[in-house]
Scaffold this active site. Structure first.
Site, PDB file in Angstrom:
ATOM      1  CE1 TYR A   1      -7.466   2.938   9.626  1.00  7.90           C
ATOM      2  CE2 TYR A   1      -8.848   4.815   9.027  1.00  7.90           C
ATOM      3  CZ  TYR A   1      -7.722   4.026   8.815  1.00  7.90           C
ATOM      4  OH  TYR A   1      -6.848   4.343   7.804  1.00  7.90           O
TER       5      TYR A   1
ATOM      6  CB  THR B   1      -4.648   0.750  -0.274  1.00  2.00           C
ATOM      7  OG1 THR B   1      -5.688   1.077   0.672  1.00  2.00           O
ATOM      8  CG2 THR B   1      -3.824   1.996  -0.570  1.00  2.00           C
TER       9      THR B   1
ATOM     10  CB  VAL C   1      -5.619   5.797  -0.810  1.00  2.00           C
ATOM     11  CG1 VAL C   1      -4.372   5.479  -1.637  1.00  2.00           C
ATOM     12  CG2 VAL C   1      -5.480   7.159  -0.129  1.00  2.00           C
TER      13      VAL C   1
ATOM     14  CE  LYS D   1      -4.955   5.524  10.463  1.00  2.60           C
ATOM     15  NZ  LYS D   1      -3.529   5.227  10.249  1.00  2.60           N
TER      16      LYS D   1
ATOM     17  N   GLY E   1       0.775  -1.233   0.000  1.00  6.47           N
ATOM     18  CA  GLY E   1       0.000   0.000   0.000  1.00  6.47           C
ATOM     19  C   GLY E   1       0.803   1.279   0.000  1.00  6.47           C
ATOM     20  CB  ILE E   2       0.225   4.482   1.805  1.00  7.01           C
ATOM     21  CG1 ILE E   2      -1.135   4.815   1.160  1.00  7.01           C
ATOM     22  CG2 ILE E   2       1.001   5.768   2.076  1.00  7.01           C
ATOM     23  CD1 ILE E   2      -2.092   5.547   2.083  1.00  7.01           C
TER      24      ILE E   2
ATOM     25  CG  ASP F   1       3.670  -7.556  16.432  1.00  6.21           C
ATOM     26  OD1 ASP F   1       3.225  -6.431  16.111  1.00  6.21           O
ATOM     27  OD2 ASP F   1       3.155  -8.254  17.330  1.00  6.21           O
ATOM     28  CB  VAL F   2       4.978  -2.491  13.512  1.00  7.05           C
ATOM     29  CG1 VAL F   2       5.535  -2.865  12.151  1.00  7.05           C
ATOM     30  CG2 VAL F   2       3.461  -2.446  13.509  1.00  7.05           C
TER      31      VAL F   2
END
Length: 231
Positions: A136, A171, A169, A140, A14-15, A51-52
Site C-alpha cells: 500500500y 471509510t 479518513v 501510493k 468511500g471517498i 474491474d478497473v
C-alpha cells in the site's frame, strides 16, 4: 452547453462516492466504476460495474463520449500484513497504480479534447513507511510519482494531473484502525486538528483540482490530513 463529464474509479463507495455525489450536485455528469457500490448511491450518479484493472471493461461506460473533463482514480485496496507476500503485493499494486495509469493513458485523447484534468488518490503513506502494508505504501508513493510524470508529459496537451494524499479518513478501509481503541487514541493524539476526516472533505479538494480554479496547478500532491504529516 453540455455539462462536464467525469469518470471516477471506486466511485460507488468511500471517498470516490463522496466525490461523485459532490460533483453531481454541482451539475457534472458522473460515471462511477468499480466492483462495489453502496445501495444508497445517488441515482444521478451512473454506476458501471467493472474491474478497473481492465481498461476494456471500463471504457464501454464512455461509449459515444468523445470528450472527458475529468478522470479521478479512487479505487484502491489494502491487504495489511498479507502484503509481504509477492502475490498480494502485486495485487495491491495492480489496483492502486496500474489501473489508474492504464485508464488515464487510455483516456488521454478524450481529456485533451476537453482540456481536462486527472486526479489520482495517493495517501499520507506515500510519505511514511508501514510495517504492515508495504504494498500500500509503495503503491501510493508510485501514484504520486507517476502523476508528476503525467503532469510533465501532458501539460503541452492541455491536461493537468495532480494527486491528493488523504490522512485518516472515516471509510470502510480504515475500519480496522478505527475499531482498535489503543490505536485510535495514538492516532488522534498526533493529528493537530484532533479528528479524522470525512470523505466529503477529501472530495472538496478533488473537486478543486478538477475545476478552473486550479487552472495553473499540475504535478502537485496535496496533503489532506489535518496536519498529520507535518508532525
Amino acid at each position: 452547453m453540455t455539462a462536464p463529464l467525469v469518470l471516477i474509479t471506486g466511485g460507488g463507495t468511500g471517498i470516490g462516492r463522496a466525490t461523485a455525489e459532490r460533483l453531481s450536485s454541482e451539475g457534472w455528469r458522473v460515471i462511477a466504476t468499480g466492483l462495489e457500490c453502496d445501495d444508497d448511491l445517488l441515482p444521478a450518479v451512473h454506476f458501471h460495474e467493472a474491474d478497473v484493472t481492465d481498461p476494456d471493461a471500463v471504457l464501454p461506460a464512455l461509449e459515444g463520449e468523445a470528450v472527458l473533463h475529468g478522470f479521478v482514480h479512487c479505487a484502491g485496496v489494502l491487504r495489511h500484513e498479507r502484503e509481504w507476500q509477492i502475490a498480494d503485493f502485486d495485487a495491491v499494486m495492480k489496483v492502486n497504480v496500474h489501473a489508474g495509469f492504464g485508464l488515464a493513458t487510455a483516456l488521454l485523447p478524450r481529456l485533451e479534447a476537453a482540456g481536462g484534468a486527472v486526479v489520482m488518490l495517493a495517501s499520507m503513506w506515500a510519505i511514511f513507511g508501514s510495517a504492515g502494508a508495504p504494498a500500500y505504501t509503495a503503491s501510493k508513493g508510485a501514484v504520486a510519482a507517476v502523476t508528476r510524470s503525467m503532469a510533465v508529459a501532458w501539460a503541452a496537451r492541455g491536461v493537468r494531473a495532480n494527486s491528493v494524499a488523504p490522512g485518516w479518513v472515516e471509510t470502510r478501509m480504515s475500519a480496522r484502525a478505527r475499531t482498535d481503541g489503543e490505536r485510535v487514541e495514538r492516532i488522534n493524539s498526533r493529528i493537530p486538528m484532533g479528528r479524522w476526516a470525512q470523505p466529503s472533505e477529501i472530495a472538496s479538494v478533488i473537486r478543486f483540482l478538477l475545476s478552473p480554479d486550479a487552472a495553473y496547478v499540475t504535478g502537485a500532491m496535496v496533503p489532506v490530513d489535518g496536519g498529520y504529516s507535518v508532525c
